[in-house]
Design a protein around this motif. Structure first.
Motif, PDB file in Angstrom:
ATOM      1  N   ASN A 156      -4.217  10.119  -1.727  1.00 51.72           N
ATOM      2  CA  ASN A 156      -3.236  11.990  -1.725  1.00 51.72           C
ATOM      3  C   ASN A 156      -1.218  10.601  -2.375  1.00 51.72           C
ATOM      4  O   ASN A 156      -0.675  11.399  -3.267  1.00 51.72           O
ATOM      5  N   LYS A 157      -1.549   9.695  -1.248  1.00 54.20           N
ATOM      6  CA  LYS A 157      -0.196   8.701  -1.435  1.00 54.20           C
ATOM      7  C   LYS A 157      -0.080   8.232  -2.614  1.00 54.20           C
ATOM      8  O   LYS A 157       1.028   8.027  -3.651  1.00 54.20           O
TER       9      LYS A 157
ATOM     10  N   THR B 261      -9.579   9.525   6.365  1.00 53.19           N
ATOM     11  CA  THR B 261      -8.200   7.785   5.732  1.00 53.19           C
ATOM     12  C   THR B 261      -8.371   7.985   4.554  1.00 53.19           C
ATOM     13  O   THR B 261      -7.314   7.201   3.856  1.00 53.19           O
TER      14      THR B 261
ATOM     15  N   GLU C 166      -6.109  10.457   2.668  1.00 53.18           N
ATOM     16  CA  GLU C 166      -4.653  10.415   3.134  1.00 53.18           C
ATOM     17  C   GLU C 166      -3.999   9.202   2.011  1.00 53.18           C
ATOM     18  O   GLU C 166      -3.156   9.397   1.553  1.00 53.18           O
ATOM     19  N   THR C 167      -5.311   7.833   1.988  1.00 54.16           N
ATOM     20  CA  THR C 167      -4.428   7.490   0.152  1.00 54.16           C
ATOM     21  C   THR C 167      -4.558   7.524  -0.582  1.00 54.16           C
ATOM     22  O   THR C 167      -3.516   7.468  -1.273  1.00 54.16           O
TER      23      THR C 167
END
Length: 288
Positions: free
Chosen positions: A155-156, A149, A152-153
């Motif tokens: 990468n954004k 998780t 993913e944060t």
């Protein structure tokens, strides 16, 4: 270019980098040569490559001219300019080196490239491999979920930076450190030192709480940056400080309520490495 974790051919670690613009892998030539000649000593392999490079230049080989340099992390944790080449160039260089490992390493290089193509068409494959890797190293399902998780944060956030005039590797590092310094009150390097890490990825050795507050800081940073359309280093640095402060305030409340520190020296290093760390720390204290 984006750095990818080390690949392994048999017992040899191969440093590599992936160029998203060209869809091409670049591998450390010296690391490949180490594997080819089965030479565990890096300096010996480096000397071998330097002599081979001289010979190929004299012969007029274009393989050497197609090699270029990227900054890759060395064993001491620092980044140095390193000769790298894509698989096509490496295939030609391999032909110049008598080795029983020539064909196996060619197949390995082709397989690595194929896996990347598969990952691009089906990102779940790379996530599955990461999950399996962490399981094999004793991570809990809760930790793995938080790690993924958090990634993913992350990468954004880096995608936002990339689209708003943050292009250099050192700029990503500076912004990351600004956010980390604000929420954790230690720099990335200080946090790694606290955990006794050298070349290891800090996030792979964070506790569940450290991962959560890192993600909160980076999520806050991105949403602040998006709100003001932050562009360039100066504006994104301001957003990073504000995002880090939000996570710091949450961290202090958490620590006050639980009586536990979020930033700690705990890690997932093998037992032997932990003993060595304690020995070094003990020696340092003895010198004071």
């Amino acid at each position: 270019m984006s750095n990818i974790p080390l690949a392994v051919f048999e017992n040899f670690k191969i440093r590599r980098s992936y160029d998203e613009k060209t869809g091409m892998w670049y591998f450390s030539v010296v690391d490949i040569i180490q594997a080819l000649i089965q030479q565990p000593d890096f300096q010996t392999a480096r000397k071998y490559w330097n002599k081979l490079k001289e010979r190929l230049k004299k012969e007029g080989s274009q393989s050497v001219t197609k090699c270029h340099q990227l900054k890759l992390e060395s064993a001491d944790g620092k980044k140095y300019l390193t000769d790298v080449a894509n698989p096509e160039t490496l295939f030609r260089l391999i032909q110049s080196i008598p080795s029983p490992k020539a064909e196996p390493i060619k197949l390995w290089l082709a397989k690595v490239g194929y896996e990347r193509i598969q990952d691009m068409s089906d990102p779940a494959r790379s996530l599955d491999r990461a999950r399996e890797f962490w399981k094999q190293h004793g991570r809990s399902e809760k930790w793995i979920q938080q790690r993924m998780t958090g990634q993913e944060t992350r990468n954004k956030l880096t995608d936002y930076w990339k689209n708003h005039e943050i292009t250099k590797e050192e700029e990503y590092a500076i912004l990351t450190n600004i956010i980390h310094q604000e929420w954790a009150e230690v720099s990335v390097n200080q946090h790694k030192e606290l955990k006794g890490l050298k070349t290891q990825n800090l996030r792979d050795h964070m506790s569940e709480a450290e991962l959560i507050f890192t993600a909160l800081a980076e999520l806050s940073t991105r949403q602040i940056a998006e709100g003001v359309e932050a562009t360039g280093m100066e504006e994104n640095a301001i957003a990073g400080k504000k995002g880090g402060v939000i996570a710091k305030k949450a961290r202090l409340v958490f620590e006050s309520g639980t009586g536990k520190k979020v930033v700690t020296g705990e890690n997932f290093l093998p037992l032997g490495a932990k003993k060595a760390k304690r020995l070094v720390q003990g020696n340092k204290r003895g010198k004071l």
